[in-house]
Every structure is written in structure tokens, then in C-alpha cells.
Design a protein around this motif. Sequence first.
Motif, PDB file in Angstrom:
ATOM      1  N   PHE A  68      -6.481   8.800   5.572  1.00  0.00           N
ATOM      2  CA  PHE A  68      -7.201   8.066   6.616  1.00  0.00           C
ATOM      3  C   PHE A  68      -8.568   8.694   6.836  1.00  0.00           C
ATOM      4  CE2 PHE A  68      -3.085   6.372   7.405  1.00  0.00           C
ATOM      5  CZ  PHE A  68      -3.275   5.196   8.092  1.00  0.00           C
ATOM      6  N   PRO A  84       0.834  -1.207   0.000  1.00  0.00           N
ATOM      7  CA  PRO A  84       0.000   0.000   0.000  1.00  0.00           C
ATOM      8  C   PRO A  84       0.868   1.256   0.000  1.00  0.00           C
ATOM      9  CG  PRO A  84      -0.035  -1.051   2.151  1.00  0.00           C
ATOM     10  CD  PRO A  84       0.724  -1.975   1.245  1.00  0.00           C
ATOM     11  N   TYR A  85       0.446   2.265  -0.740  1.00  0.00           N
ATOM     12  CA  TYR A  85       1.230   3.499  -0.859  1.00  0.00           C
ATOM     13  C   TYR A  85       1.288   4.214   0.484  1.00  0.00           C
ATOM     14  CZ  TYR A  85       2.664   8.016  -2.900  1.00  0.00           C
ATOM     15  OH  TYR A  85       3.315   9.182  -3.230  1.00  0.00           O
ATOM     16  N   ASN A  86       0.147   4.304   1.158  1.00  0.00           N
ATOM     17  CA  ASN A  86       0.094   4.992   2.448  1.00  0.00           C
ATOM     18  C   ASN A  86      -0.490   4.104   3.538  1.00  0.00           C
ATOM     19  OD1 ASN A  86      -0.317   8.501   1.529  1.00  0.00           O
ATOM     20  ND2 ASN A  86       1.497   7.359   2.069  1.00  0.00           N
ATOM     21  N   GLY A 100      -2.140   1.978   6.280  1.00  0.00           N
ATOM     22  CA  GLY A 100      -3.480   1.547   6.675  1.00  0.00           C
ATOM     23  C   GLY A 100      -4.601   2.159   5.854  1.00  0.00           C
ATOM     24  N   ARG A 103      -4.902   0.295   2.750  1.00  0.00           N
ATOM     25  CA  ARG A 103      -5.386  -1.066   3.030  1.00  0.00           C
ATOM     26  C   ARG A 103      -6.909  -1.063   3.183  1.00  0.00           C
ATOM     27  NH1 ARG A 103      -0.605  -2.595   6.348  1.00  0.00           N
ATOM     28  NH2 ARG A 103       0.652  -3.791   4.882  1.00  0.00           N
ATOM     29  N   LEU A 104      -7.427  -0.095   3.959  1.00  0.00           N
ATOM     30  CA  LEU A 104      -8.879  -0.059   4.150  1.00  0.00           C
ATOM     31  C   LEU A 104      -9.581   0.257   2.822  1.00  0.00           C
ATOM     32  CD1 LEU A 104     -11.294  -0.341   6.006  1.00  0.00           C
ATOM     33  CD2 LEU A 104     -11.166   2.111   6.438  1.00  0.00           C
TER      34      LEU A 104
END
Lengths: 231, 146
Positions: free
Chosen positions: A207, A73-75, A77, A80-81
Motif C-alpha cells: 500500500f 488481486p494478490y494483496n 486494495g 487494485r490501485l
Amino acid sequence: MTLDAAVRLTEILLSLALIQQSAEHLRDGGRMRPLFLARIGLCVLIILGVGAPLALAGLAVLSLPILYRFQGPYNGGSDRLGILAIWCLALSELMPTTAGREVIFGYLGLQVVLSYLIAGVVKIVNPDWRSGRALRDVFQFSAYPVSEDLRRWADRPRAMLAMSWAVMLFELAFPFALLSQETLVVALVVAGTFHLANACLFGLNRFFWTWIAAYPAIVWLQATIERVISP
Amino acid sequence: MRSLGLLLPALVPSWRFFDTIGPSPRIEYAVLSSPDATPEGWQEFRPRPQRVSPLAMLMRLFWNPRWNETLFLVSCAERLMDHPTLHSEDEIYRRIAADLGRDPDAASQPPWLCFRLVFMARDRDGLIREEGFRAAPRRREAATSR
């Protein structure tokens, strides 16, 4: 909230979040530009309600070369979500039965609840978090504070201690928000404020948008649990 | 297959946010006249500003590509220590070379580039800095194009 309404709201919010992320990647240019342009196009189709199953499947497929390009994933969590939500929405569309759709969409809601609970558990078992030392470290030398001035927050140990416990208790208590619609609304407002603070202090804007996009899944999950427990 | 392997942690996430606060990497670079030259005058790559206004913080909710890229490079730096790959090194080199290339005097600068990772950590007496990794020098044009 009905399953259809919750799924549709998640689709729209997630598409908006992905458009924002993709636009940021377009600035970088390079070989990935066509992939992110395609992702924006698919998101627009989903928002317009055109060809949702195929467009969602397209987003799920696109997540694979993007993951490969950045070797993960680039950033962290937030990505991922986002990927989890894409796959849950796409698989939910493919389910032949309503029960199947509910299981897949409920999994997304469950994971969002776990994202708070597990984050709280791993912190509270760490003595550095319980003493406020870990949060001081975050401000003092981690890569996250967006300005040097923010590092001075580490010089306020009592504030760090209070903030540490506020974060841990909120994260640990989050599952109890599912007890009623009212408690869930309060918890989501607090959670949204928490993500907003993280976005401002640590620059974690992805996020904020990604978690908010997944909130309809929790709202639906809570209503479903309530319906099952007290029909 | 590799993509599917990368997908699994997203489908079954661990959510262990900030469980421990370990040594934190800073990327530092130096330009060199030749690959054998001793790097001097290390400079921090993208040092954070002294102050960011509340308005700027809110605006970054909507547009924050540079900071997100910097956080990605932090991930690359951590990966270089945990599981070193050419990919992580390439990603860091590419961004440093691109930033240097935007300098109006880029053409007059030495042609070779090198970066190192310096880790900040807490010690009993305060903060300590320790070099954890140093990349082999590359020509700046090669670093940009990879």
C-alpha cells in the motif's frame, strides 16, 4: 506540475513499486516466474524511458494472467490501485488528444482521492468505528497485526478511540486538501505517514509504495482544478 | 473473459477498507497417517512472532514476501467461506505443504495433510473460536505439486 511531468513521475514510481512486488513473487518460483520477470523487464524499460507506450501496454496485458492466476488481486486494495494505475497510464498513452489523456489521468487522481473519502464514509457510518471498538477488534483478533505484542494495543480503549477518529476525520477531510497546493502537500505528508504506519504495524508495505506512486496524479489534478477555477 | 471480470473491480474500485471487522480466519493444519485418520494436534499455520523490532518493520517496507503471502492466504480463507473454489483450497494446501517440506525431518512425517479454518470473533464475553471449514485430506506430495 505539467501533465507530461506528472505522468512520467507516476510511471517511474509505479515501475519501482511493481519491481519490488515482482521480486517478492520471484521468491515463490513456479510457473509465474516468467510473467514476473517480464514485468520487471517492462518496468526497467519504462524507467529508462524506452518504448513507454508498448511497455505500458505490455504491463496492462500482463495484469490479466496475474489476476487470473490468483483469482483476483494478490494483496487486495494495493494491487487494485496498482492495476488501475497501469491501465490509466497505458490508456492515457493511447489517447489521440491531450484532453483524452487528461481525462484518463484525472480519473486516476480522482480514484486516489475517493480511496480516502469512501474509506472514511464507510467507517463513520459504523457505530463500532465511532466508539473505537472496530479498531480494537483489528488489533485484538484480526489477521493484520504483525506481532502478538501489538495485540496489546487493543487494551488501550482511549487510544483506540482517538486513533479511530483521527483516521476517519483525516480520510473524510482529504478531498478538501485539493483546495490549494499547500493543503495538498500537508495532506499527502499525513497520508504517507498513515501508510507508513500501516506498513509497519500491519505489514501492508505494498500500500505504501503503490499509493505514493499515484500521488503525482493528485498533484496534477489539484493544479488543474485550481487553473480551471481561477484561470 | 474471466480475467476481464476480475479486472473490472480494479478499474472501478469500491475502496471499502475495514468497513466492518468480521470474524478473522486462522489456518490450522494436521498431518495424518491415512486419509481416514482423525486429525489431532492441530497447529496454527505461520503463527505471528511475539515481537517484531522497529528496524525489522522498516526493512519489511522493502522485502515482505512471506507476510504478503500470508495475507493472500487470508484472502483465500475468506473466499473459501464466501465462494468456495478449488483454487483457494489448492493455494492454502500448496503453501502448507511447501513449508512442511522445508522441515529436515519431512520425509519421516506422516504422508497425509489436512487443514481447517478457525474463525476468531468478538463475543459478549470475549473472543470466540469457531471452526468454519475443513478441507478433505490430501497426500503431501499432491498438495505441493498442484
